[in-house]
Design a protein around this motif. Structure first.
Motif, mmCIF file in Angstrom:
data_model
loop_
_atom_site.group_PDB
_atom_site.id
_atom_site.type_symbol
_atom_site.label_atom_id
_atom_site.label_comp_id
_atom_site.label_asym_id
_atom_site.label_seq_id
_atom_site.Cartn_x
_atom_site.Cartn_y
_atom_site.Cartn_z
ATOM 1 N N ARG A 1 -15.273 60.938 -3.434
ATOM 2 C CA ARG A 1 -14.739 62.276 -3.704
ATOM 3 C C ARG A 1 -15.096 62.659 -5.138
ATOM 4 N NH1 ARG A 1 -9.866 60.205 -2.800
ATOM 5 N NH2 ARG A 1 -9.231 61.262 -4.722
ATOM 6 N N SER B 1 -6.372 56.834 2.830
ATOM 7 C CA SER B 1 -7.106 57.398 3.972
ATOM 8 C C SER B 1 -8.338 58.203 3.551
ATOM 9 C CB SER B 1 -6.165 58.267 4.810
ATOM 10 O OG SER B 1 -5.705 59.330 3.990
ATOM 11 N N ASN B 2 -8.427 58.561 2.273
ATOM 12 C CA ASN B 2 -9.624 59.320 1.848
ATOM 13 C C ASN B 2 -10.386 58.578 0.736
ATOM 14 O OD1 ASN B 2 -7.891 59.660 -0.257
ATOM 15 N ND2 ASN B 2 -8.074 61.908 -0.362
ATOM 16 N N THR C 1 -13.134 55.672 -0.851
ATOM 17 C CA THR C 1 -14.509 55.230 -0.596
ATOM 18 C C THR C 1 -14.522 53.729 -0.852
ATOM 19 O OG1 THR C 1 -15.387 57.339 -1.310
ATOM 20 C CG2 THR C 1 -16.922 55.478 -1.330
ATOM 21 N N ASN D 1 -14.423 57.347 8.672
ATOM 22 C CA ASN D 1 -15.062 58.526 9.261
ATOM 23 C C ASN D 1 -16.567 58.463 9.051
ATOM 24 O OD1 ASN D 1 -12.346 59.374 7.765
ATOM 25 N ND2 ASN D 1 -12.492 60.463 9.695
ATOM 26 N N LYS D 2 -16.952 57.933 7.896
ATOM 27 C CA LYS D 2 -18.388 57.754 7.622
ATOM 28 C C LYS D 2 -18.632 56.260 7.402
ATOM 29 C CE LYS D 2 -20.252 61.881 7.432
ATOM 30 N NZ LYS D 2 -19.243 62.818 7.109
ATOM 31 N N ARG E 1 -20.437 62.214 2.245
ATOM 32 C CA ARG E 1 -19.067 62.731 2.445
ATOM 33 C C ARG E 1 -19.116 64.238 2.671
ATOM 34 N NH1 ARG E 1 -13.725 61.628 1.254
ATOM 35 N NH2 ARG E 1 -14.173 59.509 0.539
ATOM 36 N N GLU E 2 -18.367 64.704 3.667
ATOM 37 C CA GLU E 2 -18.345 66.141 3.961
ATOM 38 C C GLU E 2 -17.001 66.791 3.663
ATOM 39 O OE1 GLU E 2 -21.274 67.051 7.526
ATOM 40 O OE2 GLU E 2 -20.130 65.233 7.929
ATOM 41 N N SER E 3 -15.947 65.975 3.475
ATOM 42 C CA SER E 3 -14.656 66.586 3.119
ATOM 43 C C SER E 3 -13.845 65.589 2.291
ATOM 44 C CB SER E 3 -13.884 66.970 4.384
ATOM 45 O OG SER E 3 -13.025 65.914 4.759
ATOM 46 N N ASP F 1 -11.021 64.587 2.902
ATOM 47 C CA ASP F 1 -10.075 63.841 3.742
ATOM 48 C C ASP F 1 -10.690 62.591 4.371
ATOM 49 O OD1 ASP F 1 -8.291 65.907 3.296
ATOM 50 O OD2 ASP F 1 -9.097 67.052 4.993
ATOM 51 N N GLU F 2 -11.975 62.430 4.201
ATOM 52 C CA GLU F 2 -12.646 61.339 4.925
ATOM 53 C C GLU F 2 -12.471 59.978 4.256
ATOM 54 O OE1 GLU F 2 -16.561 63.092 7.083
ATOM 55 O OE2 GLU F 2 -16.678 62.953 4.924
ATOM 56 N N CYS G 1 -14.659 56.818 3.659
ATOM 57 C CA CYS G 1 -16.086 56.475 3.714
ATOM 58 C C CYS G 1 -16.250 55.003 3.354
ATOM 59 C CB CYS G 1 -16.882 57.315 2.709
ATOM 60 S SG CYS G 1 -16.836 59.071 3.081
#
Ligand code: NAD
Length: 340
Positions: A137, A226-227, A229, A247-248, A293-295, A297-298, A300
């Motif tokens: 992020r 939860s978000n 890396t 997510n990723k 990363r696209e958001s 919230d992910e 990774c």
């Protein structure tokens, strides 16, 4: 016209003199190499591991990591990468000891032999830096780095360079004095906080990077935000749940990791829980072929095993710098070849 079989020998001190400790440079070379791999300009066969006494129960190993890099680099070479349990904690004996050799792709004459031990440390952390650039992020403030060894030291540099928003780095090791030593080295430059509890440092961390010699998971699923890396530099340090919840899911090289004995990726691939189409690779991210990363919230997660072409690319840069600066010792493979 005959070509002289002259090669440049660079000992570790020479490699440093030739500019290796410039993390910005190593990050650039690493990212460029990933991009070239993604674009098909690199030949990088999977590494071959020689585990001693055997692959499963190794107490030392040597890996052969050959590659050819095309484009404007045009160099072949390999890294001989070795690690030994015997060396652990022995004064003056690195756990990992590596050598890189460069070869002219047209004549196959050797061009250079150099210490690759610090190249490994710099490029390994740079690979994590590139992963963080695409996956972390943008508002990441707290990092938890686990393992205050050789790679841990350069990881501080890579994370601070790649994620400029970071305000604090918690450096965790079983041996507090190792984390304290590195924190002291960076005093006044980076905010490195030494510690021994992974749980305490990981719980609200935006970025978690593991680079320990542990062969079993040491980062628990419930400790990871939860978000966050999460970047695993050894092969089996994070619980399976962290990877499967992500997510990723990113790897440096799917083939190597999914075939690598003892790796988390090998385990979940063998059990049919993870297939290649479920992951992106760092080369695909760097070449813009798959998104990072696209958001915000992910979750990774990136798992790496090390890619030989990155060593060869960094070694080539060092070789060019050394030639320009007149560093190193020239060696001849022969005066006159006996049989041709
Ligand atoms: N992915 C790659 O490209 C790549 C490249 C090189 C090395 N590595 C891996 O990185 C790891 C570290 O290598 P290194 O040369 O820095 O080794 P090192 O021996 O210098 O450092 C490892 C550190 O991990 C610490 N450690 C071990 N178990 C721990 C635990 N459970 N909790 C906290 N700390 C723990 C040790 O005390 C030590 O300080 C190795 O597993 C190596 O295989 C990966």
């Amino acid at each position: 016209m005959s070509v002289k079989p002259e090669m440049l020998f660079l000992k570790q001190e020479d490699v440093v003199k030739a500019g290796l400790l410039d993390m910005k440079m190593v990050l650039e070379v690493t990212e460029k190499t990933f991009k070239m791999i993604g674009e098909g300009q690199v030949i990088n066969p999977p590494k071959t591991m020689l585990g001693m006494p055997d692959l499963e129960n190794w107490t030392s190993f040597c890996m052969s990591m050959p590659s050819y890099i095309g484009g404007d680099i045009d160099i072949a070479g390999f890294k001989w990468a070795s690690e030994a349990v015997y060396n652990m904690g022995k004064p003056g004996m690195p756990y990992g000891i590596d050598v890189v050799m460069l070869t002219d792709p047209k004549t196959v004459y050797p061009k250079a032999i150099m210490d690759g031990t610090l190249i490994t440390a710099m490029r390994t952390s740079a690979a994590a830096g590139v992963a963080a650039k695409y996956l972390a992020r943008k508002d990441s403030k707290k990092a938890c780095l686990v393992g205050a060894g050789v790679i841990g030291r350069t990881m501080v540099m890579a994370m601070m360079e790649a994620v400029p928003s970071l305000e604090e780095i918690h450096l965790i090791d079983l041996d507090l004095s190792k984390a304290e030593g590195i924190a002291k080295e960076y005093e006044g430059k980076y905010n490195v906080i030494p510690g021994t509890s992974i749980e305490a440092a990981a719980k609200d961390a935006d970025i978690i990077v593991t680079m320990t010699t542990s062969r079993k998971p040491i980062v628990k699923t419930e400790w990871v935000k939860s978000n966050a890396t999460v970047i695993q530099m050894s092969v089996n340090e994070i619980e399976e749940g962290i990877l499967m919840n992500a997510n990723k899911k990113v790897v440096d090289n799917w083939v190597q990791l999914s075939h690598g004995t003892g790796t988390l990726i090998n385990k979940v691939a063998t059990e049919g829980k993870l297939t290649e189409d479920m992951v992106a690779s760092l080369p695909q991210l760097a070449a813009g072929q798959k998104p990072g990363r696209e958001s915000d919230d992910e979750l990774c997660v990136c798992c790496t095993y090390g890619i030989g072409s990155v060593d060869v690319a960094v070694a080539h840069k060092i070789y060019m710098n050394a030639l320009e600066k007149g560093i190193g010792q020239k060696l001849m493979l022969w005066d006159n070849p006996l049989w041709v």
